[in-house]
Write an enzyme that holds these catalytic residues in place. Structure first.
Site, short mmCIF file in Angstrom:
data_model
loop_
_atom_site.label_atom_id
_atom_site.label_comp_id
_atom_site.label_asym_id
_atom_site.label_seq_id
_atom_site.Cartn_x
_atom_site.Cartn_y
_atom_site.Cartn_z
N GLY A 29 28.64 42.91 39.93
CA GLY A 29 27.74 42.63 41.03
C GLY A 29 28.12 41.43 41.88
N CYS A 68 37.37 35.80 37.30
CA CYS A 68 36.76 36.87 38.08
C CYS A 68 35.41 36.42 38.64
CB CYS A 68 36.65 38.15 37.25
SG CYS A 68 36.45 39.63 38.25
N GLN A 92 34.21 33.05 41.12
CA GLN A 92 33.33 33.02 42.28
C GLN A 92 32.16 32.06 42.04
OE1 GLN A 92 32.35 37.17 42.61
NE2 GLN A 92 34.50 37.75 42.74
N GLY A 144 34.92 43.08 43.76
CA GLY A 144 34.56 43.52 45.09
C GLY A 144 34.12 42.39 46.00
N HIS A 179 42.61 38.70 35.96
CA HIS A 179 42.31 38.71 34.52
C HIS A 179 43.53 38.29 33.69
CE1 HIS A 179 38.26 40.44 34.45
NE2 HIS A 179 38.63 41.04 35.58
N GLU A 221 43.58 37.68 30.61
CA GLU A 221 43.54 38.21 29.24
C GLU A 221 44.24 39.56 29.14
OE1 GLU A 221 40.28 40.37 31.19
OE2 GLU A 221 41.04 38.31 31.28
#
Length: 361
Positions: free
Chosen positions: A223, A247, A251, A291, A332, A334
């Site tokens: 989201g 990720c 943000q 996104g 990412h 990982e």
């Protein structure tokens, strides 16, 4: 299976006809595409795909089957899976079930026989959009329903852990704030010897400080980060403790420092995205799923500097604070699913904590 029909209906009125597999139910979500060639199980169980219908651009999905070891969450939250061909006869020594069986167990519908290239072109030109997977043949009402529906904003609340838990290790104490984390983040931290405490997304800064962590990690999640404003304030209050965001965590970290985000047209989803490390000039191939992105024009006065950029569109892929021991990346490290190029970032986080050793917050 191939005699029955199933439909993918888009909010712009486009209807794709295919064949059913997975759960036998209608399902609505945000239609996105992922370009990865391997790791479909990790993608489907990544909680960042909560409320989304995943279109795989690779034409054959499920040929290596699904296993008991590669899940990124216990219960997948994707709304649907769209493929050109769903393998019914997987071949791999680790296989425990087929893609069809896996989706049935997670109550996720799938549709095969779809021209996924057409969907990808549509989403790249028009942007991601709402869609529904259905077995109904009448679609006009569904199109109107999609056009008038609103996306939910409580994804993080629904998927994050409800209670703290510990994954022990002999090394630095790390508090991992769970916005919808991948399990492989915990595995990697443990692999570097970290003692990890996973806490719910709404844990307060004071509660985290009472745990006396050597470092704080901000996880990925689904989201819009603007939907969790209290958690942005929490991260702001934690600045000063060594911090690493991934990720959505990237943000949230940026917004805690005063930066802004924007919704991308179709996002970055796949395991083949090139990223440039501005400090070394090296190019890393990365796994991505997001996104939203940090607005580079909003960084002035935040104390943040850009450390990595995406080569495909020059969007911000990494940040570092010039005063506090804190950094983040949009992709990412990982490596789940994806290449191992960025794993060095975990070592940088370990080094940050060692530099602050003995100075617990």
């Amino acid at each position: 299976m191939l005699k029955e029909k199933r439909y993918l209906v888009l909010e712009d009125g486009t209807v794709y006809e295919g064949y059913p597999f997975g759960a036998n139910k209608p399902s609505e979500g945000e239609l996105v595409f992922n370009t990865t060639m391997t790791g479909a199980q990790e993608v489907i169980t990544d909680l960042s795909y909560t409320d989304q219908i995943i279109t795989f651009t690779y034409p054959l999905i499920g040929n290596t089957g699904m296993n008991t070891e590669d899940n990124e969450s216990l219960i997948a939250q994707a709304r649907g899976v769209v493929v050109r061909e769903a393998s019914t006869g997987p071949s791999n020594f680790r296989t425990s079930e087929t893609l069809d069986e896996f989706l049935k167990r997670h109550d996720i519908p799938g549709i095969s026989g779809i021209d996924t290239r057409s969907i990808t072109r549509k989403l790249r030109s028009g942007g991601v959009m709402k869609a529904i997977i259905t077995d109904e043949t009448y679609h006009e009402d569904l199109i109107e329903l999609l056009q008038n529906s609103e996306f939910r904003t409580d994804q993080v609340k629904r998927v994050a852990t409800k209670t703290p838990y510990i994954s022990t290790g002999p090394g630095p104490r790390v508090v991992l704030i769970d916005y919808g984390k991948k399990e492989n983040i915990v595995r990697h931290l443990n692999g570097f010897g970290c003692d990890v405490t996973v806490v719910p997304y709404d844990t307060t800064a004071e509660q985290i400080r009472q745990m006396r962590p050597d470092g704080v990690m901000l996880s990925n999640g689904p989201g819009d980060p603007a939907n969790i404003p209290d958690q942005i304030q929490t991260v702001k209050e934690l600045l000063g403790i060594p911090l690493f965001g991934i990720c959505m965590g990237h943000q949230v970290f940026g917004m805690a420092c005063g930066a802004k985000t924007f919704k991308m047209k179709f996002g970055h989803r796949g395991s083949n995205h090139p990223v440039k490390n501005l400090a070394t000039g090296k190019i890393e191939i990365s796994s991505q799923n997001h996104g939203y992105s940090i607005d580079p024009d909003s960084l002035e006065g935040t104390g943040l500097e850009v450390t990595h950029i995406a080569l495909n569109d020059n969007t911000v892929e990494g940040l570092r604070h010039t005063e506090y021991p804190a950094f983040s990346v949009q992709y990412h490290p990982e490596a789940s699913s994806g290449p191992h190029d960025p794993e060095y970032l975990f070592k940088e986080f370990i080094d940050l904590m060692k530099q602050k050793e003995g100075n617990h917050a």
